[in-house]
Design a protein around this motif. Structure first.
Motif, PDB file in Angstrom:
ATOM      1  N   CYS A 275      56.409  -5.941  56.928  1.00  0.00           N
ATOM      2  CA  CYS A 275      56.208  -5.286  58.050  1.00  0.00           C
ATOM      3  C   CYS A 275      57.004  -4.077  58.223  1.00  0.00           C
ATOM      4  O   CYS A 275      56.651  -2.984  58.482  1.00  0.00           O
ATOM      5  N   LEU A 276      58.073  -4.229  57.973  1.00  0.00           N
ATOM      6  CA  LEU A 276      59.100  -3.012  58.250  1.00  0.00           C
ATOM      7  C   LEU A 276      59.178  -2.008  57.005  1.00  0.00           C
ATOM      8  O   LEU A 276      58.974  -0.803  57.461  1.00  0.00           O
ATOM      9  N   GLY A 277      58.781  -2.496  55.721  1.00  0.00           N
ATOM     10  CA  GLY A 277      58.327  -1.558  54.892  1.00  0.00           C
ATOM     11  C   GLY A 277      57.052  -0.819  55.235  1.00  0.00           C
ATOM     12  O   GLY A 277      57.131   0.534  55.173  1.00  0.00           O
ATOM     13  N   ILE A 278      56.148  -1.488  55.802  1.00  0.00           N
ATOM     14  CA  ILE A 278      54.936  -0.371  56.163  1.00  0.00           C
ATOM     15  C   ILE A 278      55.060   0.514  57.432  1.00  0.00           C
ATOM     16  O   ILE A 278      54.904   1.618  57.349  1.00  0.00           O
ATOM     17  N   LEU A 279      55.907  -0.034  58.391  1.00  0.00           N
ATOM     18  CA  LEU A 279      56.265   0.887  59.350  1.00  0.00           C
ATOM     19  C   LEU A 279      57.225   2.031  58.895  1.00  0.00           C
ATOM     20  O   LEU A 279      56.823   3.197  59.334  1.00  0.00           O
ATOM     21  N   VAL A 280      58.067   2.044  58.248  1.00  0.00           N
ATOM     22  CA  VAL A 280      58.823   2.891  57.504  1.00  0.00           C
ATOM     23  C   VAL A 280      58.207   3.647  57.028  1.00  0.00           C
ATOM     24  O   VAL A 280      58.136   5.058  57.183  1.00  0.00           O
ATOM     25  N   ALA A 281      57.250   3.557  56.094  1.00  0.00           N
ATOM     26  CA  ALA A 281      56.327   4.105  55.232  1.00  0.00           C
ATOM     27  C   ALA A 281      55.257   5.026  56.082  1.00  0.00           C
ATOM     28  O   ALA A 281      55.114   6.297  55.696  1.00  0.00           O
ATOM     29  N   GLN A 282      54.801   4.545  57.112  1.00  0.00           N
ATOM     30  CA  GLN A 282      53.769   5.072  57.702  1.00  0.00           C
ATOM     31  C   GLN A 282      54.174   5.663  59.118  1.00  0.00           C
ATOM     32  O   GLN A 282      53.532   6.049  60.019  1.00  0.00           O
ATOM     33  N   TRP A 283      55.548   5.659  59.200  1.00  0.00           N
ATOM     34  CA  TRP A 283      56.033   5.792  60.488  1.00  0.00           C
ATOM     35  C   TRP A 283      55.671   7.499  61.184  1.00  0.00           C
ATOM     36  O   TRP A 283      55.175   7.605  62.209  1.00  0.00           O
TER      37      TRP A 283
ATOM     38  N   PRO B  77      43.749  -0.346  62.322  1.00  0.00           N
ATOM     39  CA  PRO B  77      43.639  -1.671  61.913  1.00  0.00           C
ATOM     40  C   PRO B  77      44.779  -2.160  61.206  1.00  0.00           C
ATOM     41  O   PRO B  77      45.353  -3.218  61.291  1.00  0.00           O
ATOM     42  N   LEU B  78      45.720  -1.388  60.441  1.00  0.00           N
ATOM     43  CA  LEU B  78      47.119  -1.498  60.162  1.00  0.00           C
ATOM     44  C   LEU B  78      48.147  -2.254  61.143  1.00  0.00           C
ATOM     45  O   LEU B  78      48.609  -2.993  60.968  1.00  0.00           O
ATOM     46  N   LEU B  79      47.968  -1.319  62.118  1.00  0.00           N
ATOM     47  CA  LEU B  79      48.702  -1.630  63.094  1.00  0.00           C
ATOM     48  C   LEU B  79      48.410  -3.259  64.039  1.00  0.00           C
ATOM     49  O   LEU B  79      49.525  -4.023  64.028  1.00  0.00           O
ATOM     50  N   VAL B  80      47.057  -3.526  63.937  1.00  0.00           N
ATOM     51  CA  VAL B  80      46.633  -4.839  64.393  1.00  0.00           C
ATOM     52  C   VAL B  80      47.107  -5.849  63.371  1.00  0.00           C
ATOM     53  O   VAL B  80      47.495  -7.219  63.763  1.00  0.00           O
ATOM     54  N   PHE B  81      46.757  -5.406  62.132  1.00  0.00           N
ATOM     55  CA  PHE B  81      47.567  -6.447  60.965  1.00  0.00           C
ATOM     56  C   PHE B  81      49.017  -6.566  61.219  1.00  0.00           C
ATOM     57  O   PHE B  81      49.518  -7.883  60.887  1.00  0.00           O
ATOM     58  N   LEU B  82      49.930  -5.776  61.364  1.00  0.00           N
ATOM     59  CA  LEU B  82      51.326  -5.873  61.587  1.00  0.00           C
ATOM     60  C   LEU B  82      51.507  -6.805  62.855  1.00  0.00           C
ATOM     61  O   LEU B  82      52.683  -7.693  62.746  1.00  0.00           O
ATOM     62  N   ILE B  83      50.990  -6.577  63.771  1.00  0.00           N
ATOM     63  CA  ILE B  83      51.181  -7.456  65.156  1.00  0.00           C
ATOM     64  C   ILE B  83      50.729  -8.939  64.466  1.00  0.00           C
ATOM     65  O   ILE B  83      51.520  -9.942  65.075  1.00  0.00           O
ATOM     66  N   ALA B  84      49.485  -8.897  63.879  1.00  0.00           N
ATOM     67  CA  ALA B  84      49.072 -10.488  63.405  1.00  0.00           C
ATOM     68  C   ALA B  84      50.442 -10.881  62.601  1.00  0.00           C
ATOM     69  O   ALA B  84      50.594 -12.393  62.797  1.00  0.00           O
ATOM     70  N   VAL B  85      50.809 -10.228  61.648  1.00  0.00           N
ATOM     71  CA  VAL B  85      52.133 -10.937  60.718  1.00  0.00           C
ATOM     72  C   VAL B  85      53.254 -11.277  61.928  1.00  0.00           C
ATOM     73  O   VAL B  85      53.904 -12.187  61.402  1.00  0.00           O
ATOM     74  N   LEU B  86      53.399 -10.371  62.715  1.00  0.00           N
ATOM     75  CA  LEU B  86      54.684 -10.683  63.730  1.00  0.00           C
ATOM     76  C   LEU B  86      54.467 -12.025  64.633  1.00  0.00           C
ATOM     77  O   LEU B  86      55.411 -12.682  64.689  1.00  0.00           O
ATOM     78  N   ILE B  87      53.248 -12.059  64.800  1.00  0.00           N
ATOM     79  CA  ILE B  87      52.999 -13.281  65.319  1.00  0.00           C
ATOM     80  C   ILE B  87      53.375 -14.717  64.632  1.00  0.00           C
ATOM     81  O   ILE B  87      54.000 -15.599  65.194  1.00  0.00           O
TER      82      ILE B  87
END
Lengths: 270, 271
Positions: B137-145, B170-180
């Motif tokens: 999640c953090l990797g994706i957030l940093v890369a797509q910030w 959809p990427l943001l939805v995926f990140l939220i799903a993983v965080l859950i």
């Protein structure tokens, strides 16, 4: 192969573009082309499809028919009609500008000065007035070094004194940088002065051409009334028609006004 | 310190570090109810993973993603405000989850631990989820910030500037799903949104840039986890709720003292 169809001088060409929402035709078979150094202004009544046309040109809406042909590597600077990021997002003017390009602070300050923003770059975006925000948006669009500027109501929220100034700035920029400009506006006089060409849109293209020619076109007069054709300096409103509670023109026994009373009826071209 | 405490602290801090920056987007894009609905659907995923004998985290991610997709479809229904639709879906999904879970032998699934969290029972397996999922999640957030930030400011403007808006949503939805999946053991499915939005909202009072807000949210989240766990041990309270109450207290503090703290930081930064 559609790229081949683009005329050398054109930045972008719109061929028979229609957009539908549900069963409703929002714009119907619109054609236009924009060249460098030219300001094409789209005018028309509310609900006439001006913003729809802009979004279709920018590829933000699916087309029901027709095509939009862009010059390869066309760089577009866009100022949307509605813009207001939530104040819960902390964002300074400088950071907002820097997000678009690798623009340094000096370049940002220069462009801000060019569009007449006095606000400092470390002001929060949410604290700007409507007029300042429009200018900051224009600055941001310019920082992208665009070939084409697409401005949807660029002076909305700008105070009355600032409006002609801002149109002058846009016209000067188009000239200096040899930009194509596609502008949407609903206020007539100021736009006429700044535009090289005007397109009147009421779902379909009512008329298009040089500002003076368009304002004399019967369909244009039918939409906006004769008062608009006489320019800002001598704004004298001839009461040859009445308005109902909604501001619509109420038809009397005037052939001109009969058309104005039903602005969404199908126009017949003689 | 006991092993279980270390595991709890590592899991909680890891979840909070991811939840902070991701929560900023939830707050900026007004996705709080959206996230809550996805989290409530997670219980169905837990039941599903027991039925199929697969990893619980995977089941939760899958169920949350399905819920996210259903929301997107439902929001095209004309005539209903999105909070109405989200309320319908969140409660229906939760009720369905409880029903499906009740069909299993009661000894196999401890519903309460998934709904309210069981931070002191964080296992090594849970830590793999926090570590792996969190890093992803953090990797994706940093890369797509930058792209996600421009999309958040104005999605049409972002699209014109070449940001792939249709892929980022959809990427943001995926990140939220993983965080859950990461955070359900810490604060429970019912309170996961608090880990997303409370530290982010508190950070808003302290920050003047999006990046500062994201970092402050991550740090405040860790403080909430640590102090909540401390309070839970000291007064023998349930862990998840203690963490959420601690986060709420931090928000109250930031809301009251935010401008003061900001001035102080600016003065120190200027000196």
């Amino acid at each position: 192969m559609s790229v081949l169809a683009l005329n050398d001088a054109d930045l972008i060409r719109v061929d028979g573009v229609s957009v539908r929402a549900g069963g409703t035709l929002l714009i119907d078979q619109v054609d236009l082309a924009i060249r460098r150094g030219e300001i094409l202004t789209v005018v028309g009544p509310n609900g006439g499809g001006k913003t729809t046309l802009v979004k279709a040109i920018l590829g933000l809406l699916p087309l029901a028919a027709g095509q939009v042909i862009r010059r390869a590597d066309l760089r577009v600077g866009y100022v949307p009609q509605r813009f207001g990021p939530d104040p819960v997002l902390p964002l300074t003017v400088g950071r907002f500008l820097a997000l678009t390009a690798m623009a340094d602070r000096e370049r940002c300050t220069n462009v801000l000065a060019r569009v007449g923003v006095k606000a400092r770059t470390d002001h929060q975006l949410a604290t700007l007035s409507g007029g300042e925000l429009r200018r900051v948006l224009l600055a941001r669009a310019l920082l992208r070094d665009p070939d084409l500027l697409v401005l949807d109501e660029p002076v909305a929220g700008v105070d009355v004194a600032g409006q002609p100034e801002l149109y002058d700035i846009i016209a000067a920029l188009a000239h200096e940088r040899n930009l194509g400009v596609l502008m949407v506006s609903h206020d007539m006089h100021l736009v006429m002065a700044a535009s090289t060409r005007v397109l009147c849109l009421n779902r379909h293209v009512c008329c298009a051409g040089l500002p003076n020619a368009v304002t004399r076109h019967p369909e244009y007069i039918a939409l906006f009334g004769s008062a608009w054709t006489e320019g800002l300096a001598v704004y004298s409103h001839h009461h040859d028609h009445r308005h109902d509670a909604d501001g619509n023109v109420v038809s009397e026994n005037h052939p001109k006004d009969e058309r104005a009373a039903a602005p969404f009826s199908d126009h017949r071209h003689g | 310190m006991d092993d279980f405490l270390l595991r709890a602290l590592a899991g909680g801090a890891g979840a909070a570090l991811v939840a902070g920056p991701l929560g900023c987007f939830v707050v900026w894009r007004r996705l709080a109810y959206f996230g809550e609905t996805m989290a409530h659907a997670g219980l169905l995923g837990i039941a599903l993973s027991f039925a199929l004998d697969t990893d619980v985290g995977l089941g939760v991610v899958a169920a949350a993603l399905v819920a996210g997709a259903v929301i997107v479809v439902l929001e095209r229904l004309p005539g209903f405000a999105s909070d109405t639709l989200l309320g319908i879906l969140a409660n229906t999904a939760l009720a369905l989850g409880v029903i499906v879970v009740s069909l299993f032998e009661t000894t196999r699934i401890d519903v309460a631990s998934f709904l309210f969290g069981d931070v002191f029972a964080v296992s090594v397996r849970d830590l793999y989820w926090v570590g792996g999922g969190g890093a992803l999640c953090l990797g994706i957030l940093v890369a797509q910030w930058r792209s996600m930030l421009v999309m958040t400011i104005d999605s049409d403007m972002a699209a014109v500037e070449g940001v792939a808006v249709s892929r980022l949503r959809p990427l943001l939805v995926f990140l939220i799903a993983v965080l859950i999946a990461i955070a359900m053991k810490i604060v429970g499915l019912l309170m996961i949104v608090s880990l997303l939005i409370i530290p982010a909202a508190a950070a808003r009072r302290l920050a003047t840039s999006p990046e500062a807000m994201a970092i402050a949210a991550a740090l405040l989240g860790v403080v909430a986890v640590a102090s909540g766990m401390g309070g839970a041990i000291a007064w023998d309270l349930p862990g998840g709720p203690a963490i959420v109450v601690a986060a709420g207290a931090i928000f109250a503090g930031a809301a009251l003292l935010g401008p003061l703290v900001r001035d102080l930081m600016q003065r120190c930064g200027g000196a």
